[in-house]
Scaffold this motif. Structure first.
Motif, PDB file in Angstrom:
ATOM      1  N   THR A   1      -9.503   4.519  -6.583  1.00 37.72           N
ATOM      2  CA  THR A   1      -9.127   4.049  -5.201  1.00 37.72           C
ATOM      3  C   THR A   1     -10.292   4.685  -4.136  1.00 37.72           C
ATOM      4  OG1 THR A   1      -6.591   4.034  -5.585  1.00 37.72           O
ATOM      5  CG2 THR A   1      -7.524   4.393  -3.303  1.00 37.72           C
ATOM      6  N   THR A   2     -10.533   5.987  -4.428  1.00 34.43           N
ATOM      7  CA  THR A   2     -11.620   6.364  -3.699  1.00 34.43           C
ATOM      8  C   THR A   2     -13.112   5.643  -3.887  1.00 34.43           C
ATOM      9  OG1 THR A   2     -10.539   8.785  -4.057  1.00 34.43           O
ATOM     10  CG2 THR A   2     -12.830   8.569  -3.337  1.00 34.43           C
TER      11      THR A   2
ATOM     12  N   PHE B   1     -10.654  -2.033  -1.131  1.00 35.82           N
ATOM     13  CA  PHE B   1      -9.632  -1.652  -1.559  1.00 35.82           C
ATOM     14  C   PHE B   1      -8.579  -2.422  -0.528  1.00 35.82           C
ATOM     15  CE2 PHE B   1      -6.271   1.431  -1.498  1.00 35.82           C
ATOM     16  CZ  PHE B   1      -5.631   1.334  -2.947  1.00 35.82           C
TER      17      PHE B   1
ATOM     18  N   LEU C   1       0.975  -1.169   0.026  1.00 40.08           N
ATOM     19  CA  LEU C   1      -0.030  -0.035   0.024  1.00 40.08           C
ATOM     20  C   LEU C   1       0.833   1.383   0.039  1.00 40.08           C
ATOM     21  CD1 LEU C   1      -2.749  -0.758   2.564  1.00 40.08           C
ATOM     22  CD2 LEU C   1      -3.079  -0.686   0.068  1.00 40.08           C
TER      23      LEU C   1
ATOM     24  N   SER D   1      -5.533  -2.657  -5.109  1.00 41.88           N
ATOM     25  CA  SER D   1      -4.524  -1.764  -4.442  1.00 41.88           C
ATOM     26  C   SER D   1      -3.314  -2.017  -5.168  1.00 41.88           C
ATOM     27  CB  SER D   1      -4.356  -2.038  -3.071  1.00 41.88           C
ATOM     28  OG  SER D   1      -3.930  -3.309  -2.734  1.00 41.88           O
TER      29      SER D   1
ATOM     30  N   ILE E   1       1.047   3.768  -3.153  1.00 42.17           N
ATOM     31  CA  ILE E   1       0.344   4.810  -3.128  1.00 42.17           C
ATOM     32  C   ILE E   1       1.266   6.240  -2.922  1.00 42.17           C
ATOM     33  CG2 ILE E   1      -1.928   6.294  -2.732  1.00 42.17           C
ATOM     34  CD1 ILE E   1      -2.962   3.661  -1.535  1.00 42.17           C
TER      35      ILE E   1
ATOM     36  N   TRP F   1      -1.562   0.498  -8.071  1.00 43.64           N
ATOM     37  CA  TRP F   1      -0.708   1.600  -7.700  1.00 43.64           C
ATOM     38  C   TRP F   1       0.763   1.238  -8.264  1.00 43.64           C
ATOM     39  CZ3 TRP F   1      -1.276   6.660  -7.077  1.00 43.64           C
ATOM     40  CH2 TRP F   1      -2.754   7.138  -6.731  1.00 43.64           C
TER      41      TRP F   1
END
Length: 322
Positions: free
Chosen positions: A308-309, A317, A16, A258, A19, A261
């Motif tokens: 992602t949002t 996510f 993660l 995820s 990001i 990214w």
């Protein structure tokens, strides 16, 4: 990465940090454009601030969770799939420190030095662990270039900007030789073993980053000198970009997670390196071409942020911890 359930709580995994890595990559692209007098520096500053918020939020949550997981830090640093992504923590720290140097050189240098040391030590420990503990070839993926290759080359850029020319060359050797060694193993796995599982296929985008980063690192230590080495790295970056075009057919069948990214920083690195060549070649309307590159990578990362949002809103996510 699937819908959240009461039986499987969600958690923070090291991938993660991709990001924040991607956001700092985009910030670096805008910062390089500002250095070339193509764009305002304020956009890079805003992106760095956003990346710092994301990085700190993830870091606090991750550290708190690791302490409660079976095996603790040892399990995180020896995980056959996720361990290389732990190196993103100090790597993003280096990138944020590079951004800080523009405003507070002394503080930025000090922080960069700390994160560079952590990056190199972690890269050394992980490489030693791979030797001592052995690797399963089928679990090898492009993310394995992160600790020593990306870490070393980004450290080269930061050390050059900090004015530490000798140290920058040391980091360049670390990153470049590690790239030659690790990349050969990764390509052997990708060429001769079964395809990566779908959840790891986005990591194929990471393959675009090393040649672009090597090019940017070389330009940093030579103060923008364009010679046979720079052209050679540009050629390999071109090949890496063309490979990514061929892989679009693979990517379009994947569901958004995820892991997507993994695309952000490599593509931003290629975009940043491309800006250099647009300015160097100076074709008619070169500013327009430069802005096409800048806006294209910005739109791409913005699309990742929007997806992602939406995924966060649907609780689809964050990965599940079993």
């Amino acid at each position: 990465m699937n819908a959240r359930t009461s039986e499987s709580p969600v958690g923070i995994t090291p991938n993660l940090f991709g990001i924040a890595y991607g956001l700092t990559g985009l910030a670096g692209c805008w910062g390089y454009a500002a250095l070339l007098h193509l764009a305002p520096a304020v956009v890079s500053d805003i992106l760095c601030l956003l990346a710092a918020v994301v990085w700190l939020t993830l870091l606090v949550s991750y550290v708190m969770q690791v302490q409660r997981r079976p095996g603790g830090w040892h399990a995180e640093l020896t995980h056959p799939v996720l361990a290389p992504f732990v190196s993103l923590i100090p790597i993003v720290g280096m990138l944020l420190s590079i951004g800080l140097m523009r405003h507070d050189r002394a503080t930025g240098q000090w922080l960069f030095g700390v994160f560079a040391i952590v990056t190199v030590v972690l890269a050394g420990w992980m490489t030693g662990q791979w030797i001592a503990g052995g690797l399963d070839l089928d679990k090898l993926h492009p993310g394995y270039v992160l600790p020593a290759v990306a870490g070393g080359l980004i450290a080269t850029i930061g050390a050059s900007l900090a004015g530490w020319s000798g140290l920058a060359r040391v980091f360049f050797g670390l990153g470049l030789v590690s790239w030659l060694v690790v990349e050969s193993m990764i390509l052997a796995r990708l060429y001769f073993r079964p395809p990566l599982p779908p959840q790891l296929q986005p990591t194929l985008a990471i393959e675009a980053a090393p040649p672009a980063l090597a090019g940017l690192a070389y330009l940093a230590i030579t103060h923008g000198k364009v010679d046979a080495v720079a052209f050679g790295l540009a050629g390999y970056t071109l090949l890496a970009a063309l490979i990514q075009l061929r892989l679009v057919g693979v990517y379009r069948h994947l569901h958004f997670t995820s892991g997507f990214w993994a695309f952000a920083f490599p593509y931003a690195a290629v975009a940043t390196f491309t800006l250099h060549w647009v300015v160097y070649a100076h074709p008619p309307g070169y500013r327009i071409w430069a802005w096409v590159v800048i806006l294209a990578i910005t739109a791409f990362v913005a699309a990742l942020a929007a997806e992602t949002t939406a995924a966060l809103a649907r609780h689809r996510f964050l990965p599940q911890l079993h």
